[in-house]
Enzyme design. Structure first.
Site, PDB file in Angstrom:
ATOM      1  N   HIS A 102      32.176   2.424  12.743  1.00  0.00           N
ATOM      2  CA  HIS A 102      30.744   2.711  12.634  1.00  0.00           C
ATOM      3  C   HIS A 102      30.121   2.965  14.007  1.00  0.00           C
ATOM      4  O   HIS A 102      29.002   2.552  14.272  1.00  0.00           O
ATOM      5  CB  HIS A 102      30.045   1.550  11.929  1.00  0.00           C
ATOM      6  CG  HIS A 102      28.588   1.782  11.644  1.00  0.00           C
ATOM      7  ND1 HIS A 102      28.127   2.870  10.928  1.00  0.00           N
ATOM      8  CD2 HIS A 102      27.480   1.073  11.993  1.00  0.00           C
ATOM      9  CE1 HIS A 102      26.803   2.803  10.845  1.00  0.00           C
ATOM     10  NE2 HIS A 102      26.389   1.742  11.484  1.00  0.00           N
TER      11      HIS A 102
ATOM     12  N   ASP B 150      26.548   6.447   7.555  1.00  0.00           N
ATOM     13  CA  ASP B 150      27.426   7.554   7.958  1.00  0.00           C
ATOM     14  C   ASP B 150      27.709   8.478   6.772  1.00  0.00           C
ATOM     15  O   ASP B 150      27.754   9.705   6.912  1.00  0.00           O
ATOM     16  CB  ASP B 150      28.745   6.999   8.521  1.00  0.00           C
ATOM     17  CG  ASP B 150      28.524   6.110   9.732  1.00  0.00           C
ATOM     18  OD1 ASP B 150      27.623   6.412  10.529  1.00  0.00           O
ATOM     19  OD2 ASP B 150      29.245   5.099   9.862  1.00  0.00           O
TER      20      ASP B 150
ATOM     21  N   MET C  56       0.836  -1.195   0.000  1.00  0.00           N
ATOM     22  CA  MET C  56       0.000   0.000   0.000  1.00  0.00           C
ATOM     23  C   MET C  56       0.873   1.248   0.000  1.00  0.00           C
ATOM     24  O   MET C  56       0.550   2.251  -0.652  1.00  0.00           O
ATOM     25  CB  MET C  56      -0.921  -0.005   1.219  1.00  0.00           C
ATOM     26  CG  MET C  56      -1.961   1.116   1.234  1.00  0.00           C
ATOM     27  SD  MET C  56      -3.200   0.992  -0.054  1.00  0.00           S
ATOM     28  CE  MET C  56      -2.777   2.389  -1.080  1.00  0.00           C
TER      29      MET C  56
END
Length: 755
Positions: free
Chosen positions: A652, A625, A343
Site C-alpha cells: 500500500h 488503491d 447537515m
C-alpha cells in the site's frame, strides 16, 4: 420585453442622405432580425450555441414567445458554429416542456459553493456518490481550510462516473466575475456558505454579512445557470431565502428556484420519534413546517401514526428537542463546530429529491422553505414540496394540526414574519446586476390542500441485515469524521462508537451527537481519552461487543521524518488500540488505516499471534488503491467505473502497489503502451492529492469512502453474505508472509485468501 432601438448612422455623402420610407425601414429591420435569428447565440444555461428556432422550440410551453425573444436578446452571439439542441422540428407542447430542464439520469451538473468547508466537504462526498450526478464542481474561497482543487482531486478518485473539478476565488472578489465555467450548465447549486454567529454579533449583523455572501453566489447563478435549483444552507435561512428569492424575482427570474434546505429538521424529527416510540424508521415521515430556527420550527407530530399514542408532555418534549437539536450539537462540540455531518446528510437527501424530480424518474417530495401563494399567511414558509422536471412543482398545504400545533403555529408565524420582512427589506435596497427583460412574474407554487406524500426510505429485508457494533478509532479526525458519516448510514450498523483523543480537532462526543441525529437505526456514542492515557484502561465500554474496529489513526509524515521514525510513532499508537481490542473484542475484525500500512499490519498481526489470537483479524485497508484503479480505467476506457474491478495486490505504498489490469474485463482492453503510465498514476495518486491540497491535507474523503467500502464488505460477510475484497493481511500465496490480495470475507472475517 421590447429590444432597445439601435441608432443608425447616415451614410457619408456630400449632401443629405435620402430619407427612407417607413415601409423600407420596417423591411430592413425585419430582414436584419431574421438574419440575427438564423445565427447562433450562446445559451448561458449550458454554454452551448443555438439558433433562435432551436431555442424557441426548446423552451416552448414553458415561457411565452415575448419572454423567449427577450431572453434571446440577452444571449451573446456565438464565436463559431455550435451544436444546436437538435429540436428545431415542432414538438408537442407537453413534450417540449418536459425537455426544458430534464437531463438524462446521472447526467446532472451540481455545484457546491462552500465545498471546502465543514459542511461542504462531507456534502461534496455524498454528492460525488449520488448516481444522478455526472459532473460535480467544488467552489470556495482561497482562505478555505483546504483548497477546493484539493477537495476535487480527492473526490475525483471515487469509483463513480462523475467528473469533479475545483474552483477558487480570492476573498473580496465578485463571484459573477469568476464562476462562468463553474456554474454554466448547472442543474443544482448547493450553498453551504456564510459565517457562523460570533460572540457579540447580533442576528441582524449575521444576516447582513451572510446575505451579502449569498447575494454574490445567487447573482452569478442568475447569469450563468438561471434555471438551476439553488439550495441555500446559509443562516439565517428564514431571512436569507426571502431576500434572495425577492432579488431573483425583481431581476426577472423564477423565485421558486430559490429553496431553503430545512431537511435536517425533518431528519431529526424522524429520528427522535423513532427513539421515543420504537416504530421502524421507514414508517416515520414527520412534516416540519414554518421556518428553520428556534420556535419557527414546527414538527407536525399529529400527522404521524407512530406518535399517536404519545402524551401531551412527550409531544412537547419532542417539539423542544427538534428546536434545540442544533444547539445541543454545538454544545457537545465545545464551540469547535456545529452540525456539519448531519447537515451534509440532510443536504444530500434534499439534493437527491431535487435531482430525482429533474430526471423525471419520479416526482419526489421533501420539506423545503420556499415562496408561497399570494393568499398564504406568510409569503415564505417551509412545508412538503414536490419536485418535478422543472424544480419546485407544488408546495403542499400544511394539513390538519392538533391543538398544541395550532398554538405553536401562532407563535411560529409571529417570529417568522419579522425575519421574512427583514429579508424582503434587504432585497428592496439591493439588486442583481443581471436582469432578464420582459419576463413576467413566475407563478408561485399552489398551496391547495392535497395529500401529503409519505417519503419512505428503501426497505431492506431484516433477514439480510445484521445488527453489528462498530468502532472508529480516530473518529474525530480528517478521515474519521466522513468515515463515521458513511458507517452510520450502513444498514448493518446498530451501534457506532466514535473514539479519539481529547486533543482531536472536534470532541468525539460532538461528532457522536452530530451523527446521532441521522434518521438511521444505529445509536452513536463518543469516547475520548487524554493522550497519556492507555486505551486498555479506558475503552472497555467502547470496545466490548464490537464486531468491527476501523482505525484511521496515527500521525502524518512530517518534513525531516524518516519512514522508520513514522513507523516508530504510528506503530506505538496502533499497538495501544490493538492491545485494547485484544482484551475487549478479540473476535472483532480490525481494519487498519495507519501508515505505513506495509509495516504496521505485520507488526500488529504478529502481536496478536503472540497473544494466541487469530492474526487474520488484523487487516490492512488497501481498498483505496482498487477504487483509484477502477476510476482511472473507467476514464481511459470511457466506461462507468462501477463496472470495473481491478485487483490490486502487493502493498500500500509506491511501487509495492501492483494493479492487475489484465484481470479486469475492461482493463485488459486498454492498449499495452498506456499501462505503464496508468500503473504509475495509481501509485502516485496519493501524492497528487497531497500536492493539490497544498500540504493542508491528504486523501481524507476518498480514504473514508474506501474504508466504508471495506467495512460494508466485512459486515455483509459477518451477516452471512460472503464478499470478496482486496486487503493486506497474512498470506501464503507468495514468499512474503504479508501481502495484499483478494480475500473472502465471511462470518468469521477473512475466511480465505484467493490466489
Amino acid at each position: 420585453g421590447s429590444r432597445a432601438r439601435r441608432r443608425l448612422k447616415p451614410a457619408a455623402s456630400c449632401g443629405p442622405a435620402p430619407r427612407a420610407s417607413p415601409l423600407a425601414l420596417g423591411q430592413r429591420r425585419l430582414l436584419r432580425r431574421t438574419a440575427e435569428m438564423a445565427d447562433k447565440r450562446v445559451d448561458p444555461e449550458d454554454g452551448k450555441a443555438y439558433t433562435y428556432d432551436e431555442l424557441a422550440t426548446f423552451y416552448k410551453g414553458t415561457y411565452k414567445k415575448a419572454a423567449i425573444a427577450a431572453y434571446w436578446e440577452t444571449c451573446k452571439p456565438a464565436k463559431g458554429k455550435g451544436k444546436g439542441k437538435g429540436k428545431a422540428d415542432p414538438e408537442p407542447k407537453a413534450k417540449a416542456k418536459a425537455k426544458a430542464s430534464k437531463a438524462p439520469a446521472g447526467g446532472f451538473k451540481v455545484c457546491v459553493c462552500g465545498g471546502a468547508g465543514g459542511i461542504g466537504q462531507p456534502l461534496s462526498l455524498l454528492m460525488g456518490m449520488d448516481p444522478n450526478v455526472g459532473e460535480l464542481c467544488i467552489f470556495d474561497l482561497n482562505v478555505a481550510m483546504v483548497p477546493p482543487a484539493g477537495v476535487a482531486a480527492d473526490l475525483g478518485h471515487l469509483e463513480r462516473k462523475c467528473a469533479v473539478k475545483g474552483y477558487v476565488m480570492e476573498v473580496g472578489k465578485n463571484p459573477i466575475d469568476y464562476l462562468e465555467e463553474c456554474l454554466t450548465g448547472c442543474h443544482l447549486v448547493l450553498v453551504p456558505a456564510g459565517l457562523p454567529r460570533k460572540p457579540g454579533m447580533t442576528r441582524d449583523d449575521l444576516f447582513k454579512t451572510n446575505a451579502g455572501i449569498a447575494k454574490g453566489i445567487v447573482e452569478a447563478c442568475a447569469k450563468f445557470c438561471p434555471r438551476a435549483v439553488v439550495g441555500l444552507i446559509v443562516n439565517p435561512v428564514n431571512a436569507v431565502v426571502p431576500a434572495m428569492a425577492a432579488l431573483y424575482e425583481r431581476a426577472g427570474h423564477d423565485p421558486t428556484k430559490i429553496c431553503g434546505v430545512t431537511t435536517l429538521d425533518v431528519v431529526r424529527a424522524n429520528k427522535f420519534v423513532h427513539e421515543a416510540s420504537g416504530a421502524p424508521l421507514e414508517t416515520i415521515d414527520v412534516p416540519v413546517v414554518g421556518g428553520h430556527a428556534g420556535a419557527t420550527i414546527l414538527p407536525l407530530f399529529s400527522q404521524v401514526p407512530a406518535a399517536a399514542g404519545m402524551t401531551a408532555k412527550q409531544i412537547d418534549a419532542l417539539d423542544r428537542h427538534v428546536q434545540d437539536a442544533g444547539t445541543d450539537v454545538v454544545n457537545a462540540k465545545g464551540g469547535k463546530g456545529s452540525a456539519t455531518l448531519s447537515m451534509a446528510y440532510a443536504g444530500a437527501r434534499f439534493a437527491n429529491a431535487v435531482l430525482s424530480g429533474l430526471a423525471g424518474k419520479e416526482e419526489t417530495t421533501e420539506c423545503a422553505y420556499v415562496i408561497r401563494g399570494s393568499k398564504e399567511a406568510l409569503p415564505y414558509m417551509a412545508s412538503k414540496v414536490t419536485f418535478g422536471v422543472n424544480g419546485v412543482k407544488e408546495a403542499h398545504a400544511f394539513g390538519p394540526m392538533s391543538e398544541h400545533e395550532q398554538t405553536r403555529w401562532s407563535e411560529c408565524v409571529k417570529q417568522l414574519k419579522e425575519e421574512i420582512d427583514a429579508g424582503i427589506a434587504y432585497a428592496k435596497t439591493n439588486a442583481l446586476s443581471c436582469k432578464r427583460r420582459g419576463w413576467s412574474r413566475p407563478r408561485a407554487p399552489p398551496a391547495r390542500a392535497s395529500a401529503l406524500p409519505l417519503r419512505l426510505p428503501p426497505s431492506v429485508s431484516d433477514a439480510k441485515v445484521g445488527n453489528f457494533k462498530v468502532c472508529v478509532c480516530g473518529g474525530a479526525g480528517g478521515i474519521g469524521q466522513p468515515l463515521c458519516l458513511l458507517m452510520a448510514q450502513n444498514p448493518h450498523v446498530s451501534e457506532l462508537c466514535v473514539f479519539d483523543l481529547t486533543l482531536a480537532m472536534v470532541p468525539a462526543a460532538g461528532v457522536a451527537a452530530d451523527l446521532a441525529h441521522l434518521e438511521k437505526k444505529c445509536a452513536v456514542r463518543g469516547y475520548a481519552i487524554d493522550k497519556d492515557d492507555k486505551p486498555i484502561d479506558k475503552l472497555q465500554q467502547c470496545l466490548t461487543g464490537c464486531n468491527l474496529v476501523l482505525v484511521p489513526a496515527g500521525m502524518p509524515r512530517k518534513p525531516g521524518m524518516t519512514r522508520a521514525d513514522l513507523l516508530g510513532v504510528n506503530a506505538g499508537i496502533a499497538k495501544n488500540i490493538v492491545e485494547a481490542c485484544a482484551k475487549f473484542c478479540p473476535e472483532a475484525v480490525l481494519g487498519m488505516i495507519v501508515n505505513p500500512v506495509n509495516s504496521v499490519v505485520p507488526a500488529m498481526a504478529e502481536l496478536y499471534k503472540k497473544k494466541g489470537l487469530d492474526p487474520m483479524k488484523i487487516v490492512g485497508i488497501t481498498t483505496l488503491d482498487v477504487v483509484r484503479a477502477n476510476k482511472f480505467v473507467g476514464e481511459i476506457a470511457g466506461k462507468n467505473p462501477n463496472y470495473v474491478n481491478v485487483p490490486v495486490v502487493g502493498g500500500h505504498a509506491g511501487t509495492t502497489i501492483l494493479p492487475l489490469f489484465s484481470q479486469d474485463k475492461v482493463g485488459k482492453t486498454i492498449a499495452a503502451e498506456k499501462i505503464p503510465d496508468l500503473d504509475k498514476h495509481v501509485q502516485n495518486a496519493g501524492t497528487d492529492v497531497v500536492d493539490a491540497k497544498g500540504g493542508k491535507g491528504s486523501a481524507t474523503l476518498s480514504m473514508a469512502y474506501a474504508g466504508a467500502r471495506l467495512g460494508k464488505a466485512v459486515l455483509a460477510g459477518l451477516s452471512g453474505r460472503k464478499r470478496v475484497e482486496c486487503a493486506y493481511c497474512k498470506s501464503d500465496i507468495t514468499d512474503l508472509p504479508y501481502f495484499a490480495q483478494k480475500v473472502v470475507l465471511g462470518e468469521g472475517g477473512v475466511t480465505k485468501v484467493l490466489k
